[in-house]
Design a protein around this motif. Structure first.
Motif, PDB file in Angstrom:
ATOM      1  N   TYR A  22      32.172  38.630  51.377  1.00 52.01           N
ATOM      2  CA  TYR A  22      31.890  39.674  50.391  1.00 52.01           C
ATOM      3  C   TYR A  22      30.486  40.245  50.430  1.00 52.01           C
ATOM      4  O   TYR A  22      30.113  41.028  49.558  1.00 52.01           O
ATOM      5  N   GLN A  51      26.975  46.785  45.524  1.00 52.26           N
ATOM      6  CA  GLN A  51      26.866  46.774  44.067  1.00 52.26           C
ATOM      7  C   GLN A  51      25.429  46.539  43.603  1.00 52.26           C
ATOM      8  O   GLN A  51      25.012  47.078  42.581  1.00 52.26           O
ATOM      9  N   LYS A  58      35.731  36.294  33.727  1.00 54.61           N
ATOM     10  CA  LYS A  58      36.882  37.206  33.734  1.00 54.61           C
ATOM     11  C   LYS A  58      37.247  37.677  32.326  1.00 54.61           C
ATOM     12  O   LYS A  58      37.795  38.751  32.159  1.00 54.61           O
ATOM     13  N   ARG A  73      34.274  41.179  32.655  1.00 56.68           N
ATOM     14  CA  ARG A  73      35.293  41.444  33.689  1.00 56.68           C
ATOM     15  C   ARG A  73      34.759  42.144  34.933  1.00 56.68           C
ATOM     16  O   ARG A  73      35.322  42.008  36.003  1.00 56.68           O
ATOM     17  N   ASN A  74      33.717  42.926  34.783  1.00 51.66           N
ATOM     18  CA  ASN A  74      33.166  43.654  35.924  1.00 51.66           C
ATOM     19  C   ASN A  74      31.994  42.943  36.584  1.00 51.66           C
ATOM     20  O   ASN A  74      31.358  43.500  37.476  1.00 51.66           O
ATOM     21  N   LYS A 121      34.559  38.927  39.750  1.00 54.38           N
ATOM     22  CA  LYS A 121      35.227  39.541  40.898  1.00 54.38           C
ATOM     23  C   LYS A 121      35.301  38.629  42.114  1.00 54.38           C
ATOM     24  O   LYS A 121      36.296  38.649  42.841  1.00 54.38           O
ATOM     25  N   TYR A 122      34.230  37.873  42.373  1.00 54.72           N
ATOM     26  CA  TYR A 122      34.120  37.165  43.653  1.00 54.72           C
ATOM     27  C   TYR A 122      34.021  35.649  43.548  1.00 54.72           C
ATOM     28  O   TYR A 122      34.123  34.963  44.560  1.00 54.72           O
TER      29      TYR A 122
END
Length: 126
Positions: free
Chosen positions: A15, A22, A95, A99-100, A105-106
């Motif tokens: 990732y 990001q 999460k 959430r973002n 996410k990873y």
């Protein structure tokens, strides 16, 4: 302001491109970056404040298990901004609460949570 960031072994090979994208989109300047395989001594300096935690040895073992990407990030209120982007330590919690966030996410679990974020100026400098 500058802070230290680490893309950990669980996230680095899979990732890193998405994470770096990001980071830049959030407005950080990457002042320095280096692919590293942390030694136990370096890992203990990074995570020394956790030495009394029952999972400390597993954390050290994990972060020294493969390659990581060490970063120096610069930006307005970099420490707090990076910690906010990273999210809660446990990806399962992240999460629901963020959430973002990168860990939502990873991240896989509380140890394999994709990235490290320094908690304050002293830790970032160390």
């Amino acid at each position: 302001e500058r802070t230290f960031a680490l893309i950990k072994p669980d996230a680095y090979p899979r990732y890193r491109k998405q994470l770096i994208k990001q980071i830049i989109e959030k407005g950080f300047t990457i002042v320095a970056q280096e692919e590293v395989r942390l030694t136990t001594d370096v890992a203990e300096k990074i995570y020394g404040d956790m030495s009394s935690f029952p999972v400390y040895d597993r954390i050290i073992e994990f972060v020294t298990s493969g390659h990581s990407l060490a970063l120096v990030l610069e930006g307005a209120d970099a420490i707090a901004t990076w910690r906010n982007l990273v999210g809660p330590t446990n990806p399962k919690t992240a999460k629901f609460e963020a959430r973002n966030s990168l860990r939502a996410k990873y991240g896989l679990d509380a140890q394999k949570n994709a990235v490290h974020a320094s908690k304050d100026h002293q830790e970032a400098k160390r």
